[in-house]
Design a protein around this motif. Structure first.
Motif, PDB file in Angstrom:
ATOM      1  N   ASN A  10       0.856  -1.176   0.000  1.00 27.78           N
ATOM      2  CA  ASN A  10       0.000   0.000   0.000  1.00 27.78           C
ATOM      3  C   ASN A  10       0.905   1.244   0.000  1.00 27.78           C
ATOM      4  N   PRO A  11       0.487   2.352  -0.618  1.00 27.83           N
ATOM      5  CA  PRO A  11       1.342   3.549  -0.640  1.00 27.83           C
ATOM      6  C   PRO A  11       1.811   4.023   0.725  1.00 27.83           C
ATOM      7  N   VAL A  12       1.060   3.704   1.791  1.00 24.65           N
ATOM      8  CA  VAL A  12       1.516   4.064   3.139  1.00 24.65           C
ATOM      9  C   VAL A  12       1.929   2.829   3.934  1.00 24.65           C
ATOM     10  N   GLY A  13       2.262   1.754   3.206  1.00 20.31           N
ATOM     11  CA  GLY A  13       2.695   0.540   3.889  1.00 20.31           C
ATOM     12  C   GLY A  13       1.578  -0.092   4.683  1.00 20.31           C
ATOM     13  N   ASN A  14       1.947  -0.761   5.764  1.00 19.18           N
ATOM     14  CA  ASN A  14       0.923  -1.448   6.561  1.00 19.18           C
ATOM     15  C   ASN A  14       0.708  -0.813   7.927  1.00 19.18           C
ATOM     16  N   MET A  15       1.079   0.467   8.069  1.00 16.04           N
ATOM     17  CA  MET A  15       0.802   1.180   9.321  1.00 16.04           C
ATOM     18  C   MET A  15       0.611   2.662   9.054  1.00 16.04           C
ATOM     19  N   TRP A  16      -0.428   3.214   9.647  1.00 12.87           N
ATOM     20  CA  TRP A  16      -0.716   4.646   9.544  1.00 12.87           C
ATOM     21  C   TRP A  16      -0.945   5.191  10.944  1.00 12.87           C
ATOM     22  N   ILE A  17      -0.099   6.153  11.354  1.00 13.24           N
ATOM     23  CA  ILE A  17      -0.260   6.848  12.630  1.00 13.24           C
ATOM     24  C   ILE A  17      -0.747   8.251  12.292  1.00 13.24           C
ATOM     25  N   ALA A  18      -2.044   8.460  12.431  1.00 13.69           N
ATOM     26  CA  ALA A  18      -2.652   9.731  12.029  1.00 13.69           C
ATOM     27  C   ALA A  18      -2.306  10.826  13.022  1.00 13.69           C
ATOM     28  N   LEU A  19      -2.101  12.037  12.499  1.00 14.29           N
ATOM     29  CA  LEU A  19      -1.840  13.202  13.330  1.00 14.29           C
ATOM     30  C   LEU A  19      -3.046  14.131  13.323  1.00 14.29           C
ATOM     31  N   THR A  20      -3.054  15.082  14.224  1.00 13.57           N
ATOM     32  CA  THR A  20      -4.181  15.995  14.329  1.00 13.57           C
ATOM     33  C   THR A  20      -4.191  17.044  13.236  1.00 13.57           C
ATOM     34  N   LYS A  21      -3.210  17.037  12.365  1.00 15.74           N
ATOM     35  CA  LYS A  21      -3.241  17.860  11.157  1.00 15.74           C
ATOM     36  C   LYS A  21      -3.843  17.006  10.049  1.00 15.74           C
ATOM     37  N   PRO A  22      -4.970  17.416   9.457  1.00 18.69           N
ATOM     38  CA  PRO A  22      -5.618  16.589   8.450  1.00 18.69           C
ATOM     39  C   PRO A  22      -4.670  16.159   7.339  1.00 18.69           C
ATOM     40  N   SER A  23      -4.763  14.913   6.972  1.00 18.48           N
ATOM     41  CA  SER A  23      -4.022  14.263   5.884  1.00 18.48           C
ATOM     42  C   SER A  23      -2.589  13.883   6.237  1.00 18.48           C
ATOM     43  N   PHE A  24      -2.111  14.250   7.395  1.00 21.86           N
ATOM     44  CA  PHE A  24      -0.713  14.032   7.722  1.00 21.86           C
ATOM     45  C   PHE A  24      -0.551  12.876   8.702  1.00 21.86           C
ATOM     46  N   GLY A  25       0.547  12.135   8.558  1.00 24.18           N
ATOM     47  CA  GLY A  25       0.774  11.035   9.473  1.00 24.18           C
ATOM     48  C   GLY A  25       2.163  10.442   9.358  1.00 24.18           C
ATOM     49  N   ILE A  26       2.441   9.513  10.240  1.00 24.19           N
ATOM     50  CA  ILE A  26       3.650   8.705  10.219  1.00 24.19           C
ATOM     51  C   ILE A  26       3.237   7.357   9.654  1.00 24.19           C
ATOM     52  N   HIS A  27       3.979   6.843   8.686  1.00 21.02           N
ATOM     53  CA  HIS A  27       3.515   5.617   8.033  1.00 21.02           C
ATOM     54  C   HIS A  27       4.659   4.785   7.493  1.00 21.02           C
ATOM     55  N   GLY A  28       4.313   3.606   7.017  1.00 22.91           N
ATOM     56  CA  GLY A  28       5.285   2.699   6.426  1.00 22.91           C
ATOM     57  C   GLY A  28       5.497   2.986   4.954  1.00 22.91           C
ATOM     58  N   THR A  29       6.127   2.029   4.267  1.00 23.43           N
ATOM     59  CA  THR A  29       6.451   2.236   2.852  1.00 23.43           C
ATOM     60  C   THR A  29       6.572   0.893   2.148  1.00 23.43           C
ATOM     61  N   PRO A  30       6.240   0.833   0.870  1.00 22.52           N
ATOM     62  CA  PRO A  30       6.482  -0.390   0.098  1.00 22.52           C
ATOM     63  C   PRO A  30       7.929  -0.519  -0.367  1.00 22.52           C
ATOM     64  N   GLU A  31       8.765   0.504  -0.116  1.00 25.20           N
ATOM     65  CA  GLU A  31      10.149   0.485  -0.589  1.00 25.20           C
ATOM     66  C   GLU A  31      11.105   0.805   0.558  1.00 25.20           C
ATOM     67  N   PRO A  32      11.347  -0.137   1.456  1.00 20.37           N
ATOM     68  CA  PRO A  32      12.152   0.154   2.652  1.00 20.37           C
ATOM     69  C   PRO A  32      13.591   0.544   2.360  1.00 20.37           C
ATOM     70  N   SER A  33      14.172   0.068   1.264  1.00 19.52           N
ATOM     71  CA  SER A  33      15.563   0.379   0.971  1.00 19.52           C
ATOM     72  C   SER A  33      15.769   1.839   0.596  1.00 19.52           C
ATOM     73  N   LEU A  34      14.673   2.579   0.307  1.00 19.44           N
ATOM     74  CA  LEU A  34      14.788   3.974  -0.098  1.00 19.44           C
ATOM     75  C   LEU A  34      14.571   4.947   1.053  1.00 19.44           C
ATOM     76  N   ILE A  35      14.308   4.442   2.249  1.00 14.79           N
ATOM     77  CA  ILE A  35      14.073   5.318   3.385  1.00 14.79           C
ATOM     78  C   ILE A  35      15.303   6.179   3.659  1.00 14.79           C
ATOM     79  N   SER A  36      15.075   7.467   3.840  1.00  9.32           N
ATOM     80  CA  SER A  36      16.106   8.467   4.121  1.00  9.32           C
ATOM     81  C   SER A  36      16.947   8.788   2.891  1.00  9.32           C
ATOM     82  N   LYS A  37      16.586   8.219   1.737  1.00  9.60           N
ATOM     83  CA  LYS A  37      17.381   8.432   0.530  1.00  9.60           C
ATOM     84  C   LYS A  37      16.609   9.149  -0.564  1.00  9.60           C
ATOM     85  N   THR A  38      15.308   9.321  -0.396  1.00  9.00           N
ATOM     86  CA  THR A  38      14.489  10.029  -1.371  1.00  9.00           C
ATOM     87  C   THR A  38      13.672  11.093  -0.653  1.00  9.00           C
ATOM     88  N   ALA A  39      12.958  11.908  -1.407  1.00  8.05           N
ATOM     89  CA  ALA A  39      12.135  12.964  -0.834  1.00  8.05           C
ATOM     90  C   ALA A  39      10.712  12.475  -0.629  1.00  8.05           C
TER      91      ALA A  39
END
Length: 436
Positions: A378-407
């Motif tokens: 899924n575009p947000v992986g298998n975890m979504w931590i929703a924040l009180t700002k609409p549409s924003f959150g902490i989430h996973g990724t389908p491409e773990p090797s690219l974490i911290s390496k892309t925008a």
């Protein structure tokens, strides 16, 4: 200094992993982005240029996009949208960041700023002596578990680095994907581990750091694993199409192969998993392979999350302002900086549906809202931590090797396993702050 800069929470749609479909009704502009999954340019467009604009309201007072959005209910993603939409600007009720927290962040960031962008590149085009000598080392179970620190190890992929990455993972100083390479995410993890344990924050894997990493570790860092029938059966997807409209037709955005699934389960780079098991087919029940022996859950709840955009790192603190976990992260971009402010965790949704809304950005030719099914791809992986700002959150990724390496479009994107680990120790109300 870093620790005295204005605290910002920078959360918007992620460049390659956009956030949920909840929209901020106070802002009628939309951001148009390319359909590229790892990068793209974007621009803010007047609402009149959007197909589903407010100027196209029908007799019932709804535009076609809103009607389509209603037809998607009930889904978890729309429930999350409802949760987010009801919580626009909540006050910051958190305690101020203490001097202890500021010192910890300052130490960690000071090291990050000195790290090279490509730490695995040979110096002046030549590998070190240690690198040359170790290039033929066998990657066996005993070789991995018995690896020990040596001086002047050099740059490259070594059993010592692989062992250190598993130990960092166990101490909740996540290096991201475990691949045995001395990359920047590993150096950031070493720095964070040193900060958490009162060592000089150098980012260097020295004797003192190695000894502290290894202290009290009675279990082997690598282990044998036997492939089961369930591993073979999945479910798996034949492939994951790039187009969201095609993804929306799928039953689930599952893994596409056994090695992808096992890599994520054991926090390993998929190619590294194959390197350790060159003779494995990954298709036979009873086949034994070498995998990591990773961490247990954090023991204490997380009371404060600080995401640092420049460091591309998330720092988690307990109620005593002690840094207890760190994760490499993708946070915003130059084109789409994260919005400023302080927010709280609003809700936690494992295996979320993903709500695509063209009001937020346009992917390909998709001009209607779509509901994408759950799954690790899924575009947000298998975890979504929703924040009180609409549409924003902490989430996973389908491409773990690219974490911290892309925008990203501003969301906090972690590996699936790090997002899941964090989700277990946070609850609604936990403060999330961003530093530039």
């Amino acid at each position: 200094m870093f620790a005295r800069s204005a605290l910002t929470i920078a959360l918007a749609l992620c460049l390659s992993q956009p956030a949920f479909s909840a929209e901020d009704n106070t802002d009628k502009s939309v951001k148009i982005t390319t359909g590229n999954s790892t990068a793209g340019s974007n621009r803010t467009t007047d609402k009149n240029t959007v197909v589903a604009s407010n100027d196209n309201l029908n007799a019932a007072g709804q535009n076609s996009a809103e009607q389509d959005e209603q037809r998607l209910k009930p889904t978890l993603v729309n429930q999350m949208s409802d949760i987010n939409s009801a919580s626009g600007n909540e006050p910051d009720t958190s305690k101020p960041v203490t001097a202890q927290t500021e010192r910890a962040l300052e130490k960690a960031q000071a090291v990050v700023e000195t790290l090279p962008e490509n730490p695995t590149d040979p110096v002046n085009g030549a590998a070190s002596k240690a690198s040359q000598e170790k290039s033929v080392e066998e990657w066996t179970l005993d070789g991995l578990n018995n690896a020990n620190w040596v001086s002047d190890l050099g740059k490259g992929q070594f059993t010592e680095y692989a062992k250190a990455q598993v130990l960092l993972n166990r101490h909740h100083a996540s290096p991201g994907v475990i691949d045995g390479i001395s990359g920047k995410n590993m150096l950031k993890a070493i720095s964070a581990f040193q900060v958490m344990n009162g060592l000089p924050a150098t980012g260097a894997l020295d004797t003192q750091t190695w000894d502290l990493l290894s202290a009290g570790q009675s279990n082997d860092v690598f282990q044998n694993y036997t492939i089961t029938q369930q591993d073979i059966d999945g479910p798996y997807a034949a492939s994951i199409p790039h187009d969201y409209a095609e993804q929306a037709k799928m039953k689930g955005l599952y893994y596409t192969r056994v090695t992808e699934m096992l890599g994520e389960r054991f926090h390993m780079d998929e190619n590294f998993l194959k390197k350790l098991n060159p003779e494995a087919t990954f298709a036979k029940v009873g086949e034994t392979i070498i995998v990591t022996n990773t961490r247990e859950d954090l023991s204490d709840p997380v009371a404060l999350i600080i995401a640092h955009k420049g460091a591309k790192q998330v720092y988690a603190f307990d109620s005593n302002n002690k840094m207890v976990a760190t994760y490499p992260a993708t946070i915003g971009s130059t084109d789409t900086p994260s919005p400023k402010g302080t927010y709280q965790v609003k809700a936690i949704a494992p295996n979320p549906w993903y709500g695509y809304n063209p009001k937020n950005f346009v992917q390909g030719k998709n001009m209607k809202p779509l509901s994408l099914p759950p799954g690790p791809n899924n575009p947000v992986g298998n975890m979504w931590i929703a924040l009180t700002k609409p549409s924003f959150g902490i989430h996973g990724t389908p491409e773990p090797s690219l974490i911290s390496k892309t925008a990203s479009h501003g969301c906090i994107r972690l590996t699936n396993w790090d997002a899941n680990a964090l989700s277990k120790r946070v609850k609604p109300g936990v403060t999330v702050r961003f530093l530039e």
